[in-house]
Design a protein around this motif. Structure first.
Motif, PDB file in Angstrom:
ATOM      1  N   LEU A 104       5.530  -8.766 -19.949  1.00 14.99           N
ATOM      2  CA  LEU A 104       4.352  -9.259 -19.224  1.00 14.99           C
ATOM      3  C   LEU A 104       4.592  -9.208 -17.718  1.00 14.99           C
ATOM      4  N   GLU A 105       5.797  -9.589 -17.312  1.00 13.02           N
ATOM      5  CA  GLU A 105       6.135  -9.548 -15.886  1.00 13.02           C
ATOM      6  C   GLU A 105       6.090  -8.111 -15.366  1.00 13.02           C
ATOM      7  N   ASP A 106       6.632  -7.190 -16.177  1.00 17.63           N
ATOM      8  CA  ASP A 106       6.621  -5.779 -15.778  1.00 17.63           C
ATOM      9  C   ASP A 106       5.185  -5.254 -15.695  1.00 17.63           C
ATOM     10  N   ALA A 107       4.356  -5.665 -16.651  1.00 13.07           N
ATOM     11  CA  ALA A 107       2.960  -5.210 -16.673  1.00 13.07           C
ATOM     12  C   ALA A 107       2.202  -5.715 -15.449  1.00 13.07           C
ATOM     13  N   HIS A 108       2.469  -6.957 -15.051  1.00 11.22           N
ATOM     14  CA  HIS A 108       1.821  -7.498 -13.848  1.00 11.22           C
ATOM     15  C   HIS A 108       2.230  -6.689 -12.615  1.00 11.22           C
ATOM     16  N   SER A 109       3.502  -6.325 -12.558  1.00  3.30           N
ATOM     17  CA  SER A 109       3.973  -5.521 -11.417  1.00  3.30           C
ATOM     18  C   SER A 109       3.293  -4.154 -11.415  1.00  3.30           C
ATOM     19  N   GLU A 110       3.196  -3.552 -12.602  1.00  7.58           N
ATOM     20  CA  GLU A 110       2.543  -2.247 -12.711  1.00  7.58           C
ATOM     21  C   GLU A 110       1.062  -2.350 -12.355  1.00  7.58           C
ATOM     22  N   LEU A 111       0.428  -3.451 -12.760  1.00  8.94           N
ATOM     23  CA  LEU A 111      -0.997  -3.632 -12.472  1.00  8.94           C
ATOM     24  C   LEU A 111      -1.236  -3.749 -10.969  1.00  8.94           C
ATOM     25  N   ALA A 112      -0.348  -4.462 -10.285  1.00 11.39           N
ATOM     26  CA  ALA A 112      -0.506  -4.612  -8.833  1.00 11.39           C
ATOM     27  C   ALA A 112      -0.462  -3.251  -8.150  1.00 11.39           C
ATOM     28  N   VAL A 113       0.464  -2.410  -8.616  1.00  9.74           N
ATOM     29  CA  VAL A 113       0.565  -1.059  -8.051  1.00  9.74           C
ATOM     30  C   VAL A 113      -0.686  -0.252  -8.392  1.00  9.74           C
ATOM     31  N   ALA A 114      -1.122  -0.365  -9.668  1.00 14.66           N
ATOM     32  CA  ALA A 114      -2.301   0.392 -10.116  1.00 14.66           C
ATOM     33  C   ALA A 114      -3.548  -0.026  -9.356  1.00 14.66           C
ATOM     34  N   GLN A 115      -3.682  -1.313  -9.091  1.00 13.56           N
ATOM     35  CA  GLN A 115      -4.858  -1.794  -8.356  1.00 13.56           C
ATOM     36  C   GLN A 115      -4.885  -1.233  -6.934  1.00 13.56           C
ATOM     37  N   ASN A 116      -3.733  -1.194  -6.302  1.00  9.32           N
ATOM     38  CA  ASN A 116      -3.664  -0.623  -4.948  1.00  9.32           C
ATOM     39  C   ASN A 116      -3.995   0.867  -4.971  1.00  9.32           C
ATOM     40  N   THR A 117      -3.516   1.528  -6.024  1.00 10.77           N
ATOM     41  CA  THR A 117      -3.793   2.961  -6.150  1.00 10.77           C
ATOM     42  C   THR A 117      -5.282   3.207  -6.352  1.00 10.77           C
ATOM     43  N   THR A 118      -5.904   2.385  -7.182  1.00  6.70           N
ATOM     44  CA  THR A 118      -7.341   2.542  -7.461  1.00  6.70           C
ATOM     45  C   THR A 118      -8.180   2.289  -6.215  1.00  6.70           C
ATOM     46  N   LEU A 119      -7.711   1.346  -5.373  1.00  5.07           N
ATOM     47  CA  LEU A 119      -8.447   1.055  -4.145  1.00  5.07           C
ATOM     48  C   LEU A 119      -8.528   2.283  -3.237  1.00  5.07           C
ATOM     49  N   THR A 120      -7.454   3.032  -3.182  1.00  2.00           N
ATOM     50  CA  THR A 120      -7.431   4.212  -2.303  1.00  2.00           C
ATOM     51  C   THR A 120      -7.900   5.470  -3.011  1.00  2.00           C
ATOM     52  N   ASP A 121      -7.804   5.448  -4.351  1.00  2.00           N
ATOM     53  CA  ASP A 121      -8.208   6.632  -5.116  1.00  2.00           C
ATOM     54  C   ASP A 121      -8.870   6.176  -6.415  1.00  2.00           C
ATOM     55  N   PRO A 122     -10.153   5.823  -6.363  1.00  3.70           N
ATOM     56  CA  PRO A 122     -10.845   5.280  -7.541  1.00  3.70           C
ATOM     57  C   PRO A 122     -11.235   6.362  -8.545  1.00  3.70           C
ATOM     58  N   SER A 123     -10.254   7.160  -8.915  1.00  5.32           N
ATOM     59  CA  SER A 123     -10.535   8.204  -9.899  1.00  5.32           C
ATOM     60  C   SER A 123     -10.655   7.580 -11.279  1.00  5.32           C
ATOM     61  N   GLU A 124     -11.249   8.348 -12.200  1.00  5.97           N
ATOM     62  CA  GLU A 124     -11.422   7.842 -13.566  1.00  5.97           C
ATOM     63  C   GLU A 124     -10.072   7.523 -14.204  1.00  5.97           C
ATOM     64  N   ALA A 125      -9.081   8.349 -13.927  1.00  7.46           N
ATOM     65  CA  ALA A 125      -7.750   8.141 -14.508  1.00  7.46           C
ATOM     66  C   ALA A 125      -7.121   6.857 -13.980  1.00  7.46           C
ATOM     67  N   ASN A 126      -7.290   6.624 -12.665  1.00  7.06           N
ATOM     68  CA  ASN A 126      -6.704   5.412 -12.078  1.00  7.06           C
ATOM     69  C   ASN A 126      -7.416   4.157 -12.572  1.00  7.06           C
ATOM     70  N   VAL A 127      -8.736   4.245 -12.692  1.00  6.95           N
ATOM     71  CA  VAL A 127      -9.501   3.099 -13.208  1.00  6.95           C
ATOM     72  C   VAL A 127      -9.090   2.808 -14.646  1.00  6.95           C
ATOM     73  N   GLN A 128      -8.932   3.889 -15.424  1.00  8.82           N
ATOM     74  CA  GLN A 128      -8.526   3.723 -16.821  1.00  8.82           C
ATOM     75  C   GLN A 128      -7.126   3.114 -16.906  1.00  8.82           C
ATOM     76  N   ARG A 129      -6.248   3.568 -16.014  1.00 13.04           N
ATOM     77  CA  ARG A 129      -4.873   3.036 -15.988  1.00 13.04           C
ATOM     78  C   ARG A 129      -4.889   1.540 -15.711  1.00 13.04           C
ATOM     79  N   GLU A 130      -5.716   1.130 -14.771  1.00  8.99           N
ATOM     80  CA  GLU A 130      -5.812  -0.289 -14.427  1.00  8.99           C
ATOM     81  C   GLU A 130      -6.362  -1.088 -15.607  1.00  8.99           C
TER      82      GLU A 130
END
Length: 215
Positions: A39-65
């Protein structure tokens, strides 16, 4: 002393049940710890994914988030479930473990009484015999003094009694049964020594010859 077999069996039953429950609790806690780490690892990954989606809101990034959010929700449920299972195992087993402990303790009470009563008369008899032997030994010392004195006295009576008054009487050492003088008293028995032996289960070094103390 070795515990009676019935008591040892009851203790073993308690220990085995407690160990079994402890193992189950440990397994659930291990699962909880594993899920927490994920769960801790997933939260860390989500934080990174959210930042990525903010700069690149592609379908793949949104799906990843979205996938990470679902994973976090699932792991949160898994953590709670593992902790709940651990708690439930402990609660459910508590009554059984307590009952086994009570059973062992009650068996021990019965065996303690049986052991005491089975051996009580013999211990009293040993004290009775030892007391008689002790007093008889003192009587024998008295007899020794009297016999030794009579060697001198009877000799005077058989020869010239008047000379006894001019003679030096044999001087024998006096036995002090209770005076200590700050050192060991190995011949007398005081009320305090008896109380200590009975109450504390000890024979102090000031009461016996060197090497015989039980402290």
């Amino acid at each position: 002393m070795k515990l009676p077999q019935t008591v040892q069996t009851a203790i073993t039953a308690y220990q085995e049940e407690k160990a079994k429950v402890g193992k189950a609790v440990e397994l659930h806690q291990d699962s909880s710890a594993k899920y927490r780490q994920q769960l801790e690892d997933a939260h860390s990954e989500l934080a990174v994914a959210q930042n990525t989606t903010l700069t690149d809101p592609s379908e793949a990034n949104v799906q990843r988030e979205a996938d990470l959010q679902r994973k976090i929700a699932e792991l949160t449920v898994n953590v709670a479930a593992a902790e709940e299972r651990s708690t439930t195992v402990s609660i459910n087993a508590s009554g059984r473990i307590t009952a086994l402990a009570d059973e062992a303790i009650e068996l021990a009470r019965v065996e303690a009484l049986r052991h005491f009563h089975d051996n009580y008369d013999a211990k009293l008899k040993a004290i009775e015999d030892a007391k008689y032997e002790y007093l008889q030994s003192i009587v024998n010392l008295h007899a020794l003094r009297k016999e030794a004195y009579n060697i001198w006295f009877n000799t005077g009576q058989e020869t010239n009694p008047n000379r006894l008054e001019k003679s030096v009487k044999p001087a024998f050492p006096e036995l002090t049964l209770h005076y200590r003088g700050g050192s060991r008293q190995v011949h007398g028995v005081s009320e305090l020594e008896t109380a200590r032996a009975y109450r504390d289960g000890k024979v102090y070094r000031t009461s016996v010859a060197e090497g015989r103390e039980i402290e």
